[in-house]
Design a protein around this motif. Structure first.
Motif, PDB file in Angstrom:
ATOM      1  N   GLU A 185      40.366  37.296  39.113  1.00 47.91           N
ATOM      2  CA  GLU A 185      39.346  36.280  39.432  1.00 47.91           C
ATOM      3  C   GLU A 185      38.897  36.325  40.894  1.00 47.91           C
ATOM      4  O   GLU A 185      37.726  36.292  41.189  1.00 47.91           O
ATOM      5  N   GLY A 186      39.848  36.407  41.796  1.00 49.30           N
ATOM      6  CA  GLY A 186      39.507  36.354  43.221  1.00 49.30           C
ATOM      7  C   GLY A 186      39.162  37.715  43.804  1.00 49.30           C
ATOM      8  O   GLY A 186      38.950  37.807  45.006  1.00 49.30           O
ATOM      9  N   GLU A 187      39.117  38.751  42.975  1.00 53.14           N
ATOM     10  CA  GLU A 187      38.855  40.128  43.447  1.00 53.14           C
ATOM     11  C   GLU A 187      39.806  40.513  44.575  1.00 53.14           C
ATOM     12  O   GLU A 187      39.439  41.233  45.504  1.00 53.14           O
ATOM     13  N   ARG A 188      41.065  40.046  44.460  1.00 58.51           N
ATOM     14  CA  ARG A 188      42.014  40.345  45.533  1.00 58.51           C
ATOM     15  C   ARG A 188      42.406  41.817  45.552  1.00 58.51           C
ATOM     16  O   ARG A 188      42.646  42.395  46.610  1.00 58.51           O
ATOM     17  N   LEU A 189      42.435  42.414  44.354  1.00 60.13           N
ATOM     18  CA  LEU A 189      42.793  43.842  44.313  1.00 60.13           C
ATOM     19  C   LEU A 189      41.740  44.688  45.005  1.00 60.13           C
ATOM     20  O   LEU A 189      42.047  45.613  45.752  1.00 60.13           O
ATOM     21  N   LYS A 190      40.481  44.330  44.730  1.00 61.91           N
ATOM     22  CA  LYS A 190      39.388  45.058  45.347  1.00 61.91           C
ATOM     23  C   LYS A 190      39.426  44.878  46.874  1.00 61.91           C
ATOM     24  O   LYS A 190      39.269  45.832  47.635  1.00 61.91           O
ATOM     25  N   LEU A 191      39.681  43.641  47.278  1.00 70.15           N
ATOM     26  CA  LEU A 191      39.781  43.339  48.715  1.00 70.15           C
ATOM     27  C   LEU A 191      40.911  44.132  49.363  1.00 70.15           C
ATOM     28  O   LEU A 191      40.764  44.671  50.458  1.00 70.15           O
TER      29      LEU A 191
END
Ligand code: 2AM
Length: 181
Positions: free
Chosen positions: A97-103
Motif C-alpha cells: 500500500e505505501g510503496e515502501r518496497l519501491k521506495l
C-alpha cells in the motif's frame, strides 16, 4: 563475488509459496522451481562486486534499512516476466500500500549510485520468483489461493550467490535489521 540484496521471508510464507509452485507445476513443465529455503524478495541484484566495493555496499544497505521500520505487505496475484506469451520468470506479486518496497529500492539505487551500479532499467516490480522456465514459452497463469496473505519484513540481507551445477547457493554475508541504528 556475486551478490544481491534481498528481504528474507518467514518460513510460513515460504511454505505457502511452495503450495503455489505445486499448483502451477500441474499446468506447466520444464521449470526450475526455486528451492523453499531460497525463496526471497530481491531488492537489488548487484552481480560481481569487489571486496572494496562490498564495504561500501554494506554501508549503503545499513543506511537504507535503518530508515524503514519493519512493515508488512500482502501476497497478490501470480505473474510472468517478461510476458505470459513468452514466459521466463514465474512469480507471485506483492501488494504494498505505501510503496515502501519501491521506495527502499529507489533509496538503495541512490545510495549505490556513487559505486556505478546501474539502477534497474525496467523499474522495480515487487515480486517473489517461484520458478524459471528452462526455455521461454507461453504460460497459463493459475488462480492461486494466497492473495492477501501477510508477509512481515524485518531485515535486509546481503547475500552471496554461488552458482553450482545443482542450483544457486545463497549465503548471508550481512544482516541489517529494519529501523535499527
Ligand atoms: P528475482 O528476484 O526475480 O528472482 C539472485 O540471483 C536474485 O537476484 C534472484 O532472485 C534474481 O531475481 C535477482 N536478479 C536480478 N537480476 C539478475 C541477473 N541479471 N542475474 C541473476 N539474478 C538476478
Amino acid at each position: 563475488m556475486r551478490v544481491f540484496l534481498a528481504l528474507p521471508l518467514e518460513s510460513g510464507v515460504r511454505k505457502q509459496l511452495v503450495g503455489c509452485q505445486k499448483a502451477w507445476a500441474k499446468m506447466i513443465g520444464n521449470v526450475k522451481w526455486v528451492e523453499q529455503e531460497n525463496l526471497h524478495l530481491t531488492l537489488k541484484f548487484l552481480g560481481e562486486v569487489s571486496e572494496q566495493d562490498l564495504v561500501a555496499v554494506k554501508r549503503a544497505a545499513g543506511r537504507v534499512a535503518e530508515e524503514f521500520p519493519p512493515f508488512s505487505v500482502n501476497l497478490s496475484g501470480p505473474g510472468v516476466f517478461p510476458s505470459a506469451r513468452k514466459g521466463r520468470v514465474l512469480w507471485v506479486g506483492l501488494k504494498d500500500e505505501g510503496e515502501r518496497l519501491k521506495l527502499m529500492a529507489q533509496r538503495l539505487d541512490a545510495e549505490l549510485a556513487p559505486l556505478n551500479f546501474s539502477p534497474g532499467k525496467a523499474g522495480f516490480t515487487p515480486h517473489l520468483t517461484l520458478g524459471r522456465l528452462r526455455q521461454p514459452a507461453a504460460v497459463t497463469i493459475p488462480a492461486l489461493p494466497v492473495e492477501g496473505v501477510p508477509v512481515r519484513l524485518t531485515e535486509v540481507v546481503l547475500y552471496r550467490s554461488v552458482l553450482t551445477p545443482h542450483g544457486p547457493l545463497y549465503q548471508a554475508l550481512a544482516e541489517f535489521g529494519l529501523g535499527k541504528k
